[in-house]
Enzyme design. Sequence first.
Site, PDB file in Angstrom:
ATOM      1  N   PHE A 133       3.616   0.880   6.871  1.00  7.41           N
ATOM      2  CA  PHE A 133       3.767   2.275   6.444  1.00  7.41           C
ATOM      3  C   PHE A 133       3.368   2.115   4.794  1.00  7.41           C
ATOM      4  O   PHE A 133       3.097   1.248   4.433  1.00  7.41           O
ATOM      5  CB  PHE A 133       5.007   3.056   6.550  1.00  7.41           C
ATOM      6  N   TYR A 137       6.545  -7.320  -5.885  1.00 10.84           N
ATOM      7  CA  TYR A 137       8.042  -6.625  -5.967  1.00 10.84           C
ATOM      8  C   TYR A 137       9.127  -7.299  -6.130  1.00 10.84           C
ATOM      9  O   TYR A 137      10.243  -6.652  -6.159  1.00 10.84           O
ATOM     10  CB  TYR A 137       8.123  -5.715  -4.661  1.00 10.84           C
TER      11      TYR A 137
END
Length: 430
Positions: free
Chosen positions: A430, A140
Amino acid sequence: MTPRDTIDVRPITEPETRDWIRALNAGFLRSPEVSERELADRSSYLVPERTLGAFDGDLPHSRLRSSGGTPIVATFRSFPQELTAVGGTPVPANAITNVTVTATHRRRGLLTRMMAADLAAAKARGDVVATLIAAEYPIYGRYGFGPATCTTQWTVDVPRAGLDPRWSGPPAGGRIDLVDAEDVRRIGPELHERFRRAQPGAVSRTDRWWQINTGVLRLDRVPWTEPFYAVYRSAAGEVEGLVSYESDDNWGDAKQPLNTAEVNWLIAVTPEAERALWQYLCSIDWITRVKTGWRAPDDLLPHVLPDPRAAHITTQSDWLWVRILDVVRALEARTYAGTGTLVLEVADRDGLSAGRYRLDAGPAGADCAPTTQRAELTLDVSDLAALWLGDESAVRLAALGRVREEREGAASVADALLRTSRRPWCPDTF
């Protein structure tokens, strides 16, 4: 191999939800099968326009297709979230999750296309940052994300900890009580709101989070065991801490209990509550080890114990990754330990946050605006994200060659402004 330009990346439609879940499960190396309960659960919270798929029409016999539509070979989802900045201000965040690319379709730019579409939409909505929990470190950074918080897990050898075995409760009138799941759903959300408003790096929790973590909502792929819940109340009767934990059933050869208490989550809004809950967990009869779950890397726990070496680190890693979408609002949202001015040159190859910005900061807040003044510190947007919550050091990044001083001493000025006395922490995944 299907050419890149024939794979369609777009939001899913409601009838494509089952196939999207199948692709998600396959991407995470789980059985692609989708039960009716899983379909109903995910359909209840998926937002189709923020749920992306990559569709490959050249796969007529794919196992990833169940409804007769075009097979989905990559998945991506985002949802609204709030992230607490240094000083306690919550900022709107674009939380990213459920990112997969099927093994047969790697290296075709599918994640890049999905990420670009989602981040552009988030910036247009006015989100200040994007967030994610990275399963793999190298992915990322190329999209402007930087590791902004870390996490640590300890295992406590209770007999070595040196705690008084006669301990029977907190001092000064506080008390700990076992409560049930209904009590947790009643008192937990308000306690968590107080906690996250004071904890940089913490994120908002939905009602669904509390339903999953108290057994109201049972998921097919997550076995449920009813945990213990313990609440700490101050002498004034105020709820200041809450813990969820489980225990195994392990006995030694000499008929001695050797049980382990494993913490699912623990939140506290005062040091007294945090210390009391850790001491409670270490005082339970039959418990000889405590596994702490994901904690802040500067958690009080080791030094709550008379012998801190009784708590040894079992996991330590990066955790929450942040991508800054609006430099001005991000830097103005937080407070600063000192007073000073810094001109930053922010590089962003995706063009979402690139520019030169002047930061005038102090303990009460900050003003930030684009400027044409000479830059004092040049850095990538991913490194600004790592610095923003106060956990990383600009001096350290300069030594690594990731930050460049255009004025001598600018990295030290950045550290004096940006670093925090306690480390940021995100307790959630999450």
